[in-house]
Design an enzyme around this catalytic site. Sequence first.
Site, PDB file in Angstrom:
ATOM      1  CG  ASP A  41     -12.167 -81.654 -50.855  1.00 46.90           C
ATOM      2  OD1 ASP A  41     -11.925 -81.276 -49.876  1.00 46.90           O
ATOM      3  OD2 ASP A  41     -11.323 -82.762 -51.436  1.00 46.90           O
ATOM      4  CG  HIS A  66      -9.642 -79.250 -54.272  1.00 47.90           C
ATOM      5  ND1 HIS A  66      -8.725 -80.383 -54.207  1.00 47.90           N
ATOM      6  CD2 HIS A  66     -10.774 -79.798 -54.689  1.00 47.90           C
ATOM      7  CE1 HIS A  66      -9.341 -81.593 -54.477  1.00 47.90           C
ATOM      8  NE2 HIS A  66     -10.571 -80.982 -54.662  1.00 47.90           N
ATOM      9  CG  HIS A  93     -10.918 -80.293 -59.305  1.00 52.83           C
ATOM     10  ND1 HIS A  93     -11.698 -81.436 -59.953  1.00 52.83           N
ATOM     11  CD2 HIS A  93     -10.915 -80.597 -58.048  1.00 52.83           C
ATOM     12  CE1 HIS A  93     -11.767 -82.366 -58.823  1.00 52.83           C
ATOM     13  NE2 HIS A  93     -11.214 -81.845 -57.805  1.00 52.83           N
ATOM     14  CG  HIS A 101     -17.050 -83.687 -52.260  1.00 50.53           C
ATOM     15  ND1 HIS A 101     -16.930 -84.762 -52.055  1.00 50.53           N
ATOM     16  CD2 HIS A 101     -15.864 -83.381 -53.288  1.00 50.53           C
ATOM     17  CE1 HIS A 101     -15.865 -85.419 -52.402  1.00 50.53           C
ATOM     18  NE2 HIS A 101     -15.157 -84.534 -53.204  1.00 50.53           N
TER      19      HIS A 101
END
Length: 317
Positions: A110, A161, A165, A256
């Site tokens: 991510d 995503h 964010h 990540h």
Amino acid sequence: MNGPTPPGADRTHSRPNPRHADCARRWVPSPFIAGAAALHAGAAAALIAQPATWPWAVGSVAASHLALTAAGLWPRSALLGPNWTRLPAASAASVTSVPGADRRLALTIDDGPDPEITPRVLDLLDEYGAHATFFCIGERARQHPKWIEAIVARGHAVENHSQRHRHTFSVSGPGALRREIEAAQRTLTDISGTRPRFFRAPAGLRNPFLEPVLCALGLQLASWTRRGFDTRERDPQIVTRRLLTGLAPRDILLLHDANSARDALGQPVVLAVLPQVLRAAAEAHYHWITLRAALDAAPVTPVGHGGNAAPFGKIRP
């Protein structure tokens, strides 16, 4: 484990499946959402018929709102709608025709792309012949498009995503959610050449408005089975244990490539954890698969949150 994919050969997209066309889905409220709506309607009806019942009506509505909020703060919950917390079972044909179909894992990465870490993650994946799903942020993709292109060229999948964010994502209304997700869809499609089919909420947090938006955009929500908390844990061994202890077929792992914590030497934790995870999976004869490949291998109606598989056992780094 499969061998490395030659540059430019995208095995992720080599098995098109018309059953999973990229189009809007019909939104069907979950039983939890339907129950909350019925409770609201009942409270309103009771208040109109008997105004003296207002304490009960207000209390019940407040309780339902608390329950809805709690469900949104639980990333692995399926109370608000379908949510992949594990890979769905493969179709019988896939298990028969694809070696290792019953030994599948998904690695999801991510918050990237990151110009320092993403290239090194890609090299590690190449070394072990593993394929991963990268949940990318639209703004980062615009800043570093060549790494989105590299992700796809090396046989991995790029998924949505969100565009920015933002920490306020989970308290946004349906219009704001749609604008944020749709912007990332456009950004990632333009750069990667392939439309994302999955969405992961920032920090996994969401609200009841998200699922109708995802349905309209033809996206499937995905969270994870296990995570290492590598954005705040500085000890790679602790992160690795969290990912590998009790690892089971069809698990979805979360790491990540951006926002990774740094170890005592100042190195990104993910770069110390990933080789251990990949090596342990190879020794246990697991097969890494992207989420979209798992979707194509699923039965006609994919299960919203996987199902249960007997644990392989305790795997230690």
